[in-house]
Design a protein around this motif. Sequence first.
Motif, PDB file in Angstrom:
ATOM      1  N   GLU A  11       0.794  -1.117   0.106  1.00 14.91           N
ATOM      2  CA  GLU A  11      -0.095   0.176   0.108  1.00 14.91           C
ATOM      3  C   GLU A  11       0.753   1.299   0.127  1.00 14.91           C
ATOM      4  O   GLU A  11       1.899   1.243   0.618  1.00 14.91           O
ATOM      5  N   TRP A  14       1.054   5.081   1.092  1.00 15.07           N
ATOM      6  CA  TRP A  14       0.307   6.087   1.909  1.00 15.07           C
ATOM      7  C   TRP A  14       1.311   7.091   2.382  1.00 15.07           C
ATOM      8  O   TRP A  14       2.623   6.952   2.627  1.00 15.07           O
ATOM      9  N   VAL A  39     -10.006  -4.981   2.047  1.00 17.27           N
ATOM     10  CA  VAL A  39     -10.157  -3.883   2.876  1.00 17.27           C
ATOM     11  C   VAL A  39      -9.531  -4.082   4.141  1.00 17.27           C
ATOM     12  O   VAL A  39      -8.977  -3.124   4.575  1.00 17.27           O
ATOM     13  N   THR A  40      -9.518  -5.397   4.878  1.00 17.62           N
ATOM     14  CA  THR A  40      -8.763  -5.501   5.978  1.00 17.62           C
ATOM     15  C   THR A  40      -7.592  -4.918   5.758  1.00 17.62           C
ATOM     16  O   THR A  40      -6.855  -4.407   6.922  1.00 17.62           O
ATOM     17  N   ARG A  95      -5.880  -2.926   3.748  1.00 17.38           N
ATOM     18  CA  ARG A  95      -5.739  -1.511   3.802  1.00 17.38           C
ATOM     19  C   ARG A  95      -6.101  -0.787   5.057  1.00 17.38           C
ATOM     20  O   ARG A  95      -5.227   0.085   5.505  1.00 17.38           O
ATOM     21  N   GLU A  96      -7.024  -1.277   5.941  1.00 21.31           N
ATOM     22  CA  GLU A  96      -7.337  -0.429   7.198  1.00 21.31           C
ATOM     23  C   GLU A  96      -5.990  -0.913   8.241  1.00 21.31           C
ATOM     24  O   GLU A  96      -5.834   0.125   8.867  1.00 21.31           O
ATOM     25  N   THR A  97      -5.475  -2.203   8.073  1.00 14.51           N
ATOM     26  CA  THR A  97      -4.093  -2.293   8.828  1.00 14.51           C
ATOM     27  C   THR A  97      -2.991  -1.400   8.598  1.00 14.51           C
ATOM     28  O   THR A  97      -2.554  -0.852   9.142  1.00 14.51           O
ATOM     29  N   ALA A 131      -3.203   1.673   7.026  1.00 10.63           N
ATOM     30  CA  ALA A 131      -3.731   2.950   7.348  1.00 10.63           C
ATOM     31  C   ALA A 131      -3.674   3.340   8.746  1.00 10.63           C
ATOM     32  O   ALA A 131      -2.869   4.175   9.598  1.00 10.63           O
ATOM     33  N   SER A 132      -3.900   2.262   9.669  1.00 10.95           N
ATOM     34  CA  SER A 132      -3.472   2.070  11.241  1.00 10.95           C
ATOM     35  C   SER A 132      -2.176   2.110  11.521  1.00 10.95           C
ATOM     36  O   SER A 132      -1.618   3.123  12.204  1.00 10.95           O
ATOM     37  N   GLU A 157      -2.654   6.623   9.935  1.00 13.66           N
ATOM     38  CA  GLU A 157      -3.966   7.467   9.488  1.00 13.66           C
ATOM     39  C   GLU A 157      -4.927   7.633  10.308  1.00 13.66           C
ATOM     40  O   GLU A 157      -5.861   8.653  10.100  1.00 13.66           O
ATOM     41  N   ASN A 158      -5.362   6.351  10.930  1.00 17.24           N
ATOM     42  CA  ASN A 158      -6.350   6.258  11.806  1.00 17.24           C
ATOM     43  C   ASN A 158      -6.108   6.929  13.231  1.00 17.24           C
ATOM     44  O   ASN A 158      -5.767   6.242  14.146  1.00 17.24           O
ATOM     45  N   GLU A 209      -6.958   8.888  16.674  1.00  9.61           N
ATOM     46  CA  GLU A 209      -8.006   9.268  17.617  1.00  9.61           C
ATOM     47  C   GLU A 209      -7.677  10.340  18.401  1.00  9.61           C
ATOM     48  O   GLU A 209      -8.682  10.762  19.171  1.00  9.61           O
TER      49      GLU A 209
END
Length: 317
Positions: free
Chosen positions: A184, A186, A229-230, A232-234, A236-237, A241-242, A244
């Motif tokens: 990925e 980023w 999807v999973t 990409r979320e990993t 990003a995290s 990117e994610n 809080e």
Amino acid sequence: MAIAKAERLMNLALCLLGTRRPLTKRELRESIEAYLEAGSDDSFNRMFERDKDDLRELGLVIETVENLDGEVGYLARRDSNRLPPITLDAEEAAALGLAAKVWQQARLAGAASGALQKLRAAGLPEDVDPYEAHSALEPRIPVHEAAFEPLMLACRDRRPVVFDYRKANAAHPEPRHVEPWALECWRGHWYLAGFDRDRGAERVFRLSRITGRVRSRGTNFTVPVPDVVTVRETVASWAGENAERSALIRLRTGAGYPLRARATSVRELGDGWDELEIPYGHGLDAWLVEFGPDVVVLEPAELRADVVDRLRAVAKG
């Protein structure tokens, strides 16, 4: 010579597609006349590896399987090499053309061009130019890391890999045994998401921190590959990117424009410094270290401590 090679490739493809179990190099050599005529084991091995790579470049999915005796075999499952009829409308063809233009490096540009030619052969309308609809756009994704291509192929072929990886807070690289899932991009950096066998968990690796050569291992994956999807979320995290929470930093005036682009607030402090509030997610400490003396972390305290630890590790070299 070209005819002989084409015949050899066809015979190898038929052997791999026709078998119900993995065939070893020895068995393939005994089954294909051109391999029997190879003068030595080294000549055969070089010929076989080139042929195998050529078939993969042509789109044949070849699996590498290790049996109970530790011997490596190869096969091409028919269900993995069967495609439904391809039909594309003008918009879909334009999207593929735009994707093909992204890759500017020579090896990838050739692969993208070859893919479009295969789509033409599969029924892409002759009056559709996949480049024309977006001719004003010149998208590019930089790929400078030497590890990109072997990892891309390992992800495609589901082959575990070994490489030396230097964490941002480490002075020396460590070997990693990874089952690669996906690559990925980023914020201009490439990341590999995969399963780290030594740690028994999924991990994300920044390609610029991979040192030396990426080596393949002729074994099977031990865990299932998550859906796209999973993954990409990993990525990003782990890349931050994610976020809080927020962090407060001081940034030297005229420096750190990527940080300024992410800032939720900017306040001028004078004396050549600004105060920024930025999202605080996993990986922010490693990112801040890249800006060296132009950044000072004010809060939270744990982020400041992590950045200081990374800087000390770099200083120890």
